[in-house]
Design a protein around this motif. Structure first.
Motif, PDB file in Angstrom:
ATOM      1  N   GLY A  91       2.213  30.727  17.205  1.00 58.52           N
ATOM      2  CA  GLY A  91       3.355  30.344  16.392  1.00 58.52           C
ATOM      3  C   GLY A  91       4.695  30.588  17.063  1.00 58.52           C
ATOM      4  N   PRO A  92       5.799  30.535  16.278  1.00 52.79           N
ATOM      5  CA  PRO A  92       7.144  30.722  16.820  1.00 52.79           C
ATOM      6  C   PRO A  92       7.303  32.060  17.535  1.00 52.79           C
ATOM      7  N   ASN A  93       8.175  32.081  18.530  1.00 50.79           N
ATOM      8  CA  ASN A  93       8.437  33.277  19.334  1.00 50.79           C
ATOM      9  C   ASN A  93       7.209  33.739  20.121  1.00 50.79           C
ATOM     10  N   GLY A  94       6.314  32.804  20.407  1.00 50.55           N
ATOM     11  CA  GLY A  94       5.134  33.188  21.168  1.00 50.55           C
ATOM     12  C   GLY A  94       4.400  32.014  21.769  1.00 50.55           C
ATOM     13  N   GLU A  95       4.343  30.927  20.998  1.00 52.70           N
ATOM     14  CA  GLU A  95       3.614  29.733  21.445  1.00 52.70           C
ATOM     15  C   GLU A  95       4.573  28.565  21.647  1.00 52.70           C
ATOM     16  N   ASP A  96       5.870  28.840  21.582  1.00 53.65           N
ATOM     17  CA  ASP A  96       6.862  27.761  21.549  1.00 53.65           C
ATOM     18  C   ASP A  96       7.740  27.679  22.786  1.00 53.65           C
ATOM     19  N   GLY A  97       7.388  28.396  23.834  1.00 52.63           N
ATOM     20  CA  GLY A  97       8.169  28.364  25.064  1.00 52.63           C
ATOM     21  C   GLY A  97       9.111  29.538  25.242  1.00 52.63           C
ATOM     22  N   THR A  98       9.363  30.308  24.174  1.00 60.30           N
ATOM     23  CA  THR A  98      10.301  31.425  24.281  1.00 60.30           C
ATOM     24  C   THR A  98       9.735  32.543  25.162  1.00 60.30           C
ATOM     25  N   ILE A  99       8.538  33.011  24.841  1.00 54.97           N
ATOM     26  CA  ILE A  99       7.945  34.081  25.643  1.00 54.97           C
ATOM     27  C   ILE A  99       7.560  33.562  27.023  1.00 54.97           C
ATOM     28  N   GLN A 100       7.219  32.274  27.109  1.00 58.82           N
ATOM     29  CA  GLN A 100       6.865  31.688  28.402  1.00 58.82           C
ATOM     30  C   GLN A 100       8.068  31.689  29.347  1.00 58.82           C
ATOM     31  N   GLY A 101       9.272  31.471  28.785  1.00 58.13           N
ATOM     32  CA  GLY A 101      10.476  31.541  29.607  1.00 58.13           C
ATOM     33  C   GLY A 101      10.695  32.936  30.154  1.00 58.13           C
ATOM     34  N   LEU A 102      10.461  33.925  29.299  1.00 57.81           N
ATOM     35  CA  LEU A 102      10.618  35.317  29.724  1.00 57.81           C
ATOM     36  C   LEU A 102       9.613  35.674  30.817  1.00 57.81           C
ATOM     37  N   LEU A 103       8.367  35.266  30.635  1.00 59.11           N
ATOM     38  CA  LEU A 103       7.330  35.569  31.624  1.00 59.11           C
ATOM     39  C   LEU A 103       7.587  34.828  32.932  1.00 59.11           C
ATOM     40  N   THR A 104       8.147  33.635  32.837  1.00 58.30           N
ATOM     41  CA  THR A 104       8.510  32.899  34.051  1.00 58.30           C
ATOM     42  C   THR A 104       9.556  33.662  34.848  1.00 58.30           C
ATOM     43  N   LEU A 105      10.528  34.246  34.144  1.00 57.48           N
ATOM     44  CA  LEU A 105      11.561  35.033  34.817  1.00 57.48           C
ATOM     45  C   LEU A 105      10.983  36.277  35.484  1.00 57.48           C
ATOM     46  N   MET A 106       9.872  36.785  34.967  1.00 58.89           N
ATOM     47  CA  MET A 106       9.226  37.952  35.565  1.00 58.89           C
ATOM     48  C   MET A 106       8.562  37.617  36.905  1.00 58.89           C
ATOM     49  N   GLN A 107       8.339  36.308  37.153  1.00 66.61           N
ATOM     50  CA  GLN A 107       7.774  35.817  38.408  1.00 66.61           C
ATOM     51  C   GLN A 107       6.361  36.336  38.686  1.00 66.61           C
TER      52      GLN A 107
END
Length: 358
Positions: free
Chosen positions: A97-113
């Motif tokens: 759902g929101p804040n988890g499956e919608d690209g938000t957490i994925q953006g954060l994890l992408t920044l973690m490299q």
């Protein structure tokens, strides 16, 4: 060889918080079983309903008990991660759902490299927003039910426009039709309506959940689902079917034992199965999916039509959920499935790194 340190991320700030915990518990058990136990070291990270990240004993306690904790007085600060986060080699975000499956957490994890399981920012965002999703499906030429996209402002801002909007919905879609918030999962805020009075109430209710709303024409059909696994060259599972006695597949039906039945494989004409599988893969690629997705369809027996309903880029992942069961019947066990998802995440991350370096 040293074990790969997997950060199991679960909980989250959505209405599917409790389901996320159950999914994470099943995945944790699979990563600690058989050959996986020799390959992976799991570190749980629990996101409370207020957005605060917890690790260590608190996260493990929630994972073990399967029950969420009460929010503490601490406020969420994304730059104050638990120190264990720095040691993670790969993230397994088990968030629905929101804040988890919608690209938000994925953006954060992408920044973690570091690699992470599942779709990236684009695939997750498009797969979550029903309007963007349907636009992508239309562009890919995938058949779907008639629909109308509207905004909260059209419902709330001008009382003079609202009756005209309802007239347009009745003329283009008719009754029954379904009113849905564009960005919520698990059938939250969805209503099946059969009259003007019900339509007005449903639109008002959906607008309280989201600023983007979609109205879909009703269809008499069987509801079937197909699981997809892979990255650029994904494969499709056998087809499953959901049957239920309620008016539609709402939240209570989904999560109350005995309210719905799953049939795997579904009893379908032989020529229909490969068509659904082909469309499932096509839908996955249309939204730029990665790793996993479950694609839901309507099969209209009277006409032989196959209409796509939606894609879920991180579907329920409990031992009894449709996605892992579909792969179980296809020949991939639960423990093999989570291993393959991790390998797919590593593969995708490596290819992205190659592109950045070139």
């Amino acid at each position: 060889m040293s074990k790969l340190r997997v950060g199991l991320l679960f909980g989250g700030r959505s209405g599917e918080h409790e389901v996320s915990i159950i999914s994470a518990k099943a995945i944790a058990n699979a990563l600690s079983s058989g050959e996986n136990s020799q390959k992976y070291e799991v570190t749980p990270f629990y996101i409370q309903k207020n957005g605060v990240w917890q690790a260590g004993e608190t996260a493990q306690q929630v994972l073990t008990s399967g029950k969420p904790t009460e929010n503490d007085s601490q406020t969420a600060n994304l730059w104050q991660f638990p120190p264990q986060a720095a040691d993670i080699d790969l993230w397994f975000p088990v968030l629905h759902g929101p804040n988890g499956e919608d690209g938000t957490i994925q953006g954060l994890l992408t920044l973690m490299q570091v690699p992470f399981v599942g779709s990236g920012v684009l695939g997750s965002a498009v797969g979550m927003d029903k309007i963007a999703m349907k636009t992508a499906f239309a562009q890919a030429g995938i058949p779907q039910v008639k629909y109308k996209a509207i905004t909260r402002d059209q419902i709330w801002s001008n009382p003079c426009i609202f009756p005209k909007l309802c007239d347009e919905i009745e003329a283009s879609l008719g009754y029954p039709c379904f009113v849905k918030p564009a960005n919520l999962g698990s059938s939250v805020g969805i209503a099946k309506v059969r009259s003007r009075q019900e339509l007005e109430a449903a639109l008002d209710n959906a607008a309280s959940y989201d600023r983007r709303i979609i109205v879909e024409a009703g269809v008499v059909a069987r509801e079937v689902e197909c699981a997809v696994l892979g990255n650029d060259n994904p494969k499709a599972s056998v087809i499953g079917e959901i049957t239920f006695n309620s008016d539609f597949y709402d939240y209570e039906t989904k999560y109350t034992q005995g309210k719905a039945d799953l049939f795997i494989p579904a009893s379908l004409p032989k020529n229909i199965v490969p068509k659904i599988q082909e469309l499932a893969v096509k839908a996955f690629l249309a939204v730029d999916g990665a790793g996993l997705s479950r694609v839901d369809f309507f099969y209209v027996e009277a006409t032989g039509e196959i209409l796509i309903n939606e894609i879920n880029t991180f579907p329920g992942f409990t031992s009894t959920s449709m996605y892992p069961q579909l792969w179980e019947k296809t020949g991939i066990s639960f423990t093999e499935l989570v291993d393959q998802l991790i390998q797919l995440a590593i593969e995708r991350h490596s290819k992205l790194e190659e592109i950045e370096e070139s």
